[in-house]
Each structure stands twice: as structure tokens, then as C-alpha cells.
Design a protein around this motif. Structure first.
Motif, PDB file in Angstrom:
ATOM      1  N   GLU A 125      27.297   6.223 -80.787  1.00 57.03           N
ATOM      2  CA  GLU A 125      27.992   7.554 -80.492  1.00 57.03           C
ATOM      3  C   GLU A 125      29.056   7.245 -79.737  1.00 57.03           C
ATOM      4  O   GLU A 125      30.226   8.193 -80.085  1.00 57.03           O
ATOM      5  CB  GLU A 125      26.843   8.448 -80.084  1.00 57.03           C
ATOM      6  N   GLU A 126      29.167   6.583 -78.965  1.00 57.03           N
ATOM      7  CA  GLU A 126      30.440   6.448 -78.099  1.00 57.03           C
ATOM      8  C   GLU A 126      31.399   5.789 -78.759  1.00 57.03           C
ATOM      9  O   GLU A 126      32.588   6.273 -78.702  1.00 57.03           O
ATOM     10  CB  GLU A 126      29.901   5.536 -76.609  1.00 57.03           C
ATOM     11  N   ILE A 127      31.314   4.897 -79.738  1.00 54.79           N
ATOM     12  CA  ILE A 127      32.276   4.108 -80.364  1.00 54.79           C
ATOM     13  C   ILE A 127      32.762   5.123 -81.464  1.00 54.79           C
ATOM     14  O   ILE A 127      34.027   5.450 -81.468  1.00 54.79           O
ATOM     15  CB  ILE A 127      31.841   3.066 -81.255  1.00 54.79           C
ATOM     16  N   PHE A 128      31.792   6.044 -82.052  1.00 53.65           N
ATOM     17  CA  PHE A 128      32.421   7.139 -82.876  1.00 53.65           C
ATOM     18  C   PHE A 128      33.248   8.101 -82.273  1.00 53.65           C
ATOM     19  O   PHE A 128      34.495   8.374 -82.708  1.00 53.65           O
ATOM     20  CB  PHE A 128      31.075   7.740 -83.446  1.00 53.65           C
ATOM     21  N   LEU A 129      32.961   8.576 -80.829  1.00 50.74           N
ATOM     22  CA  LEU A 129      33.717   9.467 -80.236  1.00 50.74           C
ATOM     23  C   LEU A 129      35.195   8.852 -80.032  1.00 50.74           C
ATOM     24  O   LEU A 129      36.161   9.697 -79.877  1.00 50.74           O
ATOM     25  CB  LEU A 129      33.124   9.923 -78.991  1.00 50.74           C
ATOM     26  N   ARG A 130      35.265   7.581 -79.479  1.00 54.44           N
ATOM     27  CA  ARG A 130      36.538   7.021 -79.034  1.00 54.44           C
ATOM     28  C   ARG A 130      37.326   6.661 -80.291  1.00 54.44           C
ATOM     29  O   ARG A 130      38.369   7.058 -80.436  1.00 54.44           O
ATOM     30  CB  ARG A 130      36.346   5.526 -78.579  1.00 54.44           C
ATOM     31  N   ALA A 131      36.668   6.625 -81.518  1.00 54.47           N
ATOM     32  CA  ALA A 131      37.594   6.412 -82.679  1.00 54.47           C
ATOM     33  C   ALA A 131      38.029   7.830 -83.270  1.00 54.47           C
ATOM     34  O   ALA A 131      39.053   7.922 -83.514  1.00 54.47           O
ATOM     35  CB  ALA A 131      36.610   5.716 -83.675  1.00 54.47           C
ATOM     36  N   LYS A 132      37.092   8.666 -83.068  1.00 50.52           N
ATOM     37  CA  LYS A 132      37.627   9.957 -83.352  1.00 50.52           C
ATOM     38  C   LYS A 132      38.640  10.601 -82.582  1.00 50.52           C
ATOM     39  O   LYS A 132      39.788  11.194 -83.036  1.00 50.52           O
ATOM     40  CB  LYS A 132      36.600  11.156 -83.310  1.00 50.52           C
ATOM     41  N   GLU A 133      38.727  10.514 -81.256  1.00 55.29           N
ATOM     42  CA  GLU A 133      39.704  10.868 -80.213  1.00 55.29           C
ATOM     43  C   GLU A 133      41.101   9.965 -80.725  1.00 55.29           C
ATOM     44  O   GLU A 133      42.181  10.534 -80.317  1.00 55.29           O
ATOM     45  CB  GLU A 133      39.302  10.213 -78.734  1.00 55.29           C
ATOM     46  N   SER A 134      41.111   8.650 -81.368  1.00 57.02           N
ATOM     47  CA  SER A 134      42.424   8.202 -81.237  1.00 57.02           C
ATOM     48  C   SER A 134      43.089   8.771 -82.695  1.00 57.02           C
ATOM     49  O   SER A 134      44.077   8.335 -82.888  1.00 57.02           O
ATOM     50  CB  SER A 134      42.259   6.837 -81.663  1.00 57.02           C
ATOM     51  N   GLU A 135      42.581   9.304 -83.616  1.00 58.56           N
ATOM     52  CA  GLU A 135      42.795  10.062 -84.930  1.00 58.56           C
ATOM     53  C   GLU A 135      43.495   8.948 -85.829  1.00 58.56           C
ATOM     54  O   GLU A 135      43.636   9.501 -86.797  1.00 58.56           O
ATOM     55  CB  GLU A 135      43.903  10.976 -84.383  1.00 58.56           C
ATOM     56  N   ASN A 136      43.687   7.748 -85.566  1.00 59.78           N
ATOM     57  CA  ASN A 136      44.280   6.865 -86.536  1.00 59.78           C
ATOM     58  C   ASN A 136      43.090   5.700 -86.883  1.00 59.78           C
ATOM     59  O   ASN A 136      43.536   4.669 -87.565  1.00 59.78           O
ATOM     60  CB  ASN A 136      45.577   6.346 -86.218  1.00 59.78           C
ATOM     61  N   VAL A 137      41.947   5.825 -86.305  1.00 60.73           N
ATOM     62  CA  VAL A 137      41.028   4.712 -86.308  1.00 60.73           C
ATOM     63  C   VAL A 137      40.005   4.987 -87.430  1.00 60.73           C
ATOM     64  O   VAL A 137      39.342   6.112 -87.305  1.00 60.73           O
ATOM     65  CB  VAL A 137      40.251   4.387 -85.077  1.00 60.73           C
ATOM     66  N   ILE A 138      39.630   3.958 -88.137  1.00 62.71           N
ATOM     67  CA  ILE A 138      38.520   4.074 -89.330  1.00 62.71           C
ATOM     68  C   ILE A 138      37.348   3.003 -88.636  1.00 62.71           C
ATOM     69  O   ILE A 138      37.710   1.758 -88.597  1.00 62.71           O
ATOM     70  CB  ILE A 138      39.082   3.710 -90.731  1.00 62.71           C
ATOM     71  N   VAL A 139      36.474   3.440 -88.469  1.00 61.29           N
ATOM     72  CA  VAL A 139      35.223   2.368 -88.263  1.00 61.29           C
ATOM     73  C   VAL A 139      34.554   1.867 -89.597  1.00 61.29           C
ATOM     74  O   VAL A 139      34.207   2.637 -90.261  1.00 61.29           O
ATOM     75  CB  VAL A 139      34.135   3.031 -87.308  1.00 61.29           C
TER      76      VAL A 139
END
Length: 71
Positions: A44-58
Motif C-alpha cells: 500500500e505504501e509503494i502504491f501511494l508513493r507511485a501514485k503521488e509521483s504521477e509518472n510511475v507504473i508499478v
């Protein structure tokens, strides 16, 4: 967003070697969870960090990310 702006984060189940191969082959920034020091970070933390950066795809094989996104 242009392709060169995208950054891929590869989750724990995927080899760090794959991240290096993607970067070299496709000229896309790809980083392993190990390099990001996310090997003990909750999904969940990784997901939120990726979402905040707006250009990251996990990139993951983990079903938990689908559940997190659905919430």
C-alpha cells in the motif's frame, strides 16, 4: 506524458536484472524495489508513493496491488 518521462518500478517478485534490461533495451527508467529500498515496504505504501509521483507504473505479479487500486 511522453514515453521517456515514464518510470517503471519493478516489485519484489521481479528480478533486478529485468529492470536493467528494460532500461537498456527501451530507454525507459526502470528500477527494482531492491534499488528503491522498498524490499520491506508494504504494498500500500509503494502504491501511494507511485501514485503521488504521477509518472510511475508499478510492474508486479502481486494481486494485492489490484485490491489496493480497487479501494
Amino acid at each position: 506524458m511522453q514515453l521517456r518521462e515514464i518510470e517503471l518500478w519493478l516489485d519484489m517478485q521481479l528480478s533486478p536484472v529485468l529492470a536493467k534490461w528494460i532500461s537498456k533495451t527501451f530507454s525507459i527508467k526502470a528500477t527494482s524495489s531492491y534499488v528503491l529500498l522498498y524490499n520491506t515496504t508494504k504494498d500500500e505504501e509503494i502504491f501511494l508513493r507511485a501514485k503521488e509521483s504521477e509518472n510511475v507504473i508499478v510492474i508486479t505479479k502481486d494481486k494485492d496491488f489490484l485490491d489496493i487500486q480497487a479501494r
